[in-house]
Design an enzyme around this catalytic site. Structure first.
Site, PDB file in Angstrom:
ATOM      1  N   ASP A  47      -1.072  -6.055   9.640  1.00 27.65           N
ATOM      2  CA  ASP A  47      -1.959  -4.985   9.177  1.00 27.65           C
ATOM      3  C   ASP A  47      -3.212  -5.929   8.518  1.00 27.65           C
ATOM      4  OD1 ASP A  47      -3.087  -2.792   8.293  1.00 27.65           O
ATOM      5  OD2 ASP A  47      -2.225  -2.234   6.100  1.00 27.65           O
ATOM      6  N   LYS A 102     -13.232   0.341   6.569  1.00 28.67           N
ATOM      7  CA  LYS A 102     -13.771  -0.555   5.734  1.00 28.67           C
ATOM      8  C   LYS A 102     -14.774  -1.797   6.158  1.00 28.67           C
ATOM      9  CE  LYS A 102     -10.546   1.623   3.837  1.00 28.67           C
ATOM     10  NZ  LYS A 102      -9.274   1.184   2.788  1.00 28.67           N
ATOM     11  N   ALA A 110      -6.603  -5.082   7.904  1.00 29.95           N
ATOM     12  CA  ALA A 110      -7.860  -3.711   8.027  1.00 29.95           C
ATOM     13  C   ALA A 110      -8.468  -3.344   6.561  1.00 29.95           C
ATOM     14  CB  ALA A 110      -6.966  -2.442   6.545  1.00 29.95           C
ATOM     15  N   TRP A 159       1.648  -1.095   0.476  1.00 28.71           N
ATOM     16  CA  TRP A 159       0.037   0.369  -0.238  1.00 28.71           C
ATOM     17  C   TRP A 159       0.999   1.533  -0.075  1.00 28.71           C
ATOM     18  CZ3 TRP A 159      -2.004   2.487   4.884  1.00 28.71           C
ATOM     19  CH2 TRP A 159      -3.111   3.420   4.792  1.00 28.71           C
TER      20      TRP A 159
HETATM   21  N1  PMP Z   1      -3.677  -0.945   5.789  1.00 24.77           N
HETATM   22  C1  PMP Z   1      -4.334  -0.817   4.508  1.00 24.77           C
HETATM   23  C2  PMP Z   1      -3.171  -1.886   3.260  1.00 24.77           C
HETATM   24  C3  PMP Z   1      -4.154   0.172   3.774  1.00 24.77           C
HETATM   25  O1  PMP Z   1      -5.654   0.226   2.766  1.00 24.77           O
HETATM   26  C4  PMP Z   1      -5.380   0.597   4.924  1.00 24.77           C
HETATM   27  C5  PMP Z   1      -6.851   2.469   4.124  1.00 24.77           C
HETATM   28  N2  PMP Z   1      -6.546   1.947   2.855  1.00 24.77           N
HETATM   29  C6  PMP Z   1      -5.048   1.313   6.180  1.00 24.77           C
HETATM   30  C7  PMP Z   1      -4.042   0.353   6.315  1.00 24.77           C
HETATM   31  C8  PMP Z   1      -5.423   2.696   6.777  1.00 24.77           C
HETATM   32  O2  PMP Z   1      -6.803   2.652   6.786  1.00 24.77           O
HETATM   33  P1  PMP Z   1      -7.283   4.045   7.934  1.00 24.77           P
HETATM   34  O3  PMP Z   1      -6.747   4.464   8.965  1.00 24.77           O
HETATM   35  O4  PMP Z   1      -8.206   4.733   7.348  1.00 24.77           O
HETATM   36  O5  PMP Z   1      -8.401   2.704   9.121  1.00 24.77           O
END
Ligand code: PMP
Length: 398
Positions: free
Chosen positions: A210, A245, A212, A129
């Site tokens: 991670d 999400k 998410a 990412w």
């Molecule tokens: N890790 C990954 C792989 C993501 O795609 C995202 C959101 N795009 C996040 C972490 C963190 O998202 P947020 O800070 O919006 O909770």
């Protein structure tokens, strides 16, 4: 004072949204930023989340500070959602802090690693990412990449990934995507998670997961089978959780960092460091999203309704993958697009050359980030033919 600052280029992903908004073409399509979209192109708040918000507001008699570790009930329930029955077994060894979204959890983890072990290196997948490296690296921690994706097979290049891990020194940290790898859409399979656990164990390498997209690949349990395997077997694990999400809480900035330590005393020490890191950066996390997610998880009928909504999102994304793959195959029967349906979550890499990616945005008005990642949820019955035509027209651009 600030006269020496130069204007920075736009963020690679957020810049796509800005370019999309500025484009007057009525037929433009946004496959850029990673938010879920329904058929109408909206990013809904799940019904259960709305109901939980009502209940939270009705019961909230005060808005006084919660504390640097955030909402304790949320911390407990969100770790339980991720780890299932293991959460209770590991409770004494787990230090959890509520964070400013998943990004806050990732950054908190990097700060903690840097404070505990300034020489440690975090290994991230190639590709990963677009925000991982800036977000983690800005803490001062060193980063390296490990091989992950094979563009030829459009799958995980597992032999090379494992080979990299097998050569790491004890104390190295490996960032793994819990499910729905961003941006490739390809995850290790069950035997591969087993092999990863074995290699991490043998080498004394620390997994940093991670998470998410729990629930958005297959379902809430299947998506965390690999994570649970690691948590059950390894002495130390970092887990960054995002509720953006799966709860649709994006702007409420809701997440958590759970660190499983070798023993309870270390976990207690970690919690004090988590609290101090937070206190020195932003003092305390925002409460609303965490209070709402905790209600959804605590109330059986809200939890059931939420799970059904997630399941519907997964069905929609799988159907969109099949729809787009079919339309592409109809235009180019000489090419194989079946990989699109085998991948999971919101993202896939189109595999376009940089000139193809630029043409897709500038000439075709179909917006994707510079790595050519598409958000499958941005496809709809209404735009799929336009998207397929556009992709096919730029496929061979070099
Ligand atoms: N890790 C990954 C792989 C993501 O795609 C995202 C959101 N795009 C996040 C972490 C963190 O998202 P947020 O800070 O919006 O909770």
């Amino acid at each position: 004072m600030f006269g020496n600052l130069e204007t920075l280029p736009p963020d690679p992903i957020l810049g796509v949204t800005a370019a999309f908004r500025a484009d007057p073409d009525p037929a433009k399509v946004d496959l850029g930023v990673g938010v879920y979209r329904d058929e109408a192109g909206n990013t809904p708040v799940p019904v259960a989340v709305r109901e939980a918000e009502r209940r939270v507001l009705a019961a909230q008699a005060s808005k006084t500070y919660v504390g640097p570790l955030g909402n304790a009930e949320f911390n407990e329930r969100i770790v339980e959602l991720a780890l299932g029955g293991l959460a209770a077994t590991l409770r004494e060894r787990t230090a959890t802090i509520q964070t400013v979204g998943g990004c806050g959890a990732l950054r908190m983890a990097a700060e903690l690693l840097h404070a505990a072990s300034p020489a440690s290196v975090v290994h991230v997948s190639d590709p990963t990412w677009a925000n991982h490296e800036p977000l983690l690296g800005n803490s001062g921690i060193a980063l390296q990449r490990y091989p992950y994706y094979d563009p030829a097979t459009r799958g995980v290049d597992f032999a090379r990934m494992l080979g990299h891990i097998e050569r790491l020194p004890a104390g190295a940290v490996v960032l793994l995507h819990g499910s729905c790898h961003n941006p490739t859409g390809v995850d290790p399979g069950p035997e591969q998670w087993e092999a990863l656990a074995g290699a991490l164990e043998r080498r004394g390498v620390v997994p940093f997961v991670d998470l998410a997209y729990q629930g958005l690949g297959d379902d809430l349990e299947t998506d965390v089978a690999g994570l649970r395997l690691l948590a059950a077997r390894l002495p130390t694990l970092l887990l960054a959780i995002s509720c953006s999400k799966n709860f649709g809480l994006y702007r409420e900035r809701t997440g958590a960092l759970a660190v499983i330590a070798e023993n309870a005393a270390t976990a207690r020490a970690i919690a004090t460091h988590q609290a101090r890191i937070g206190r020195r950066m932003y003092s305390m996390p925002p409460d609303h999203g965490a209070a709402v997610a905790a209600r959804v998880l605590a109330e059986p009928e809200l939890r059931r309704s939420w799970q059904e909504e997630i399941a519907a999102m997964v069905r929609r994304m799988k159907a969109l993958r099949a729809l787009l793959a079919g339309r592409l195959a109809a235009r180019r029967p000489d090419l194989d697009f079946s990989w699109l349906t085998g991948q999971r979550g919101m993202f896939s890499l189109l595999g376009l050359a940089p000139a193809g990616i630029r043409a897709l945005c500038a000439e075709e008005h179909v917006y994707v980030p510079p790595d050519g990642r598409i958000n499958v949820a941005g496809v709809s019955d209404a735009n799929v033919d336009r998207v397929a035509d556009a992709i096919v027209r730029v496929l061979e651009r070099r």
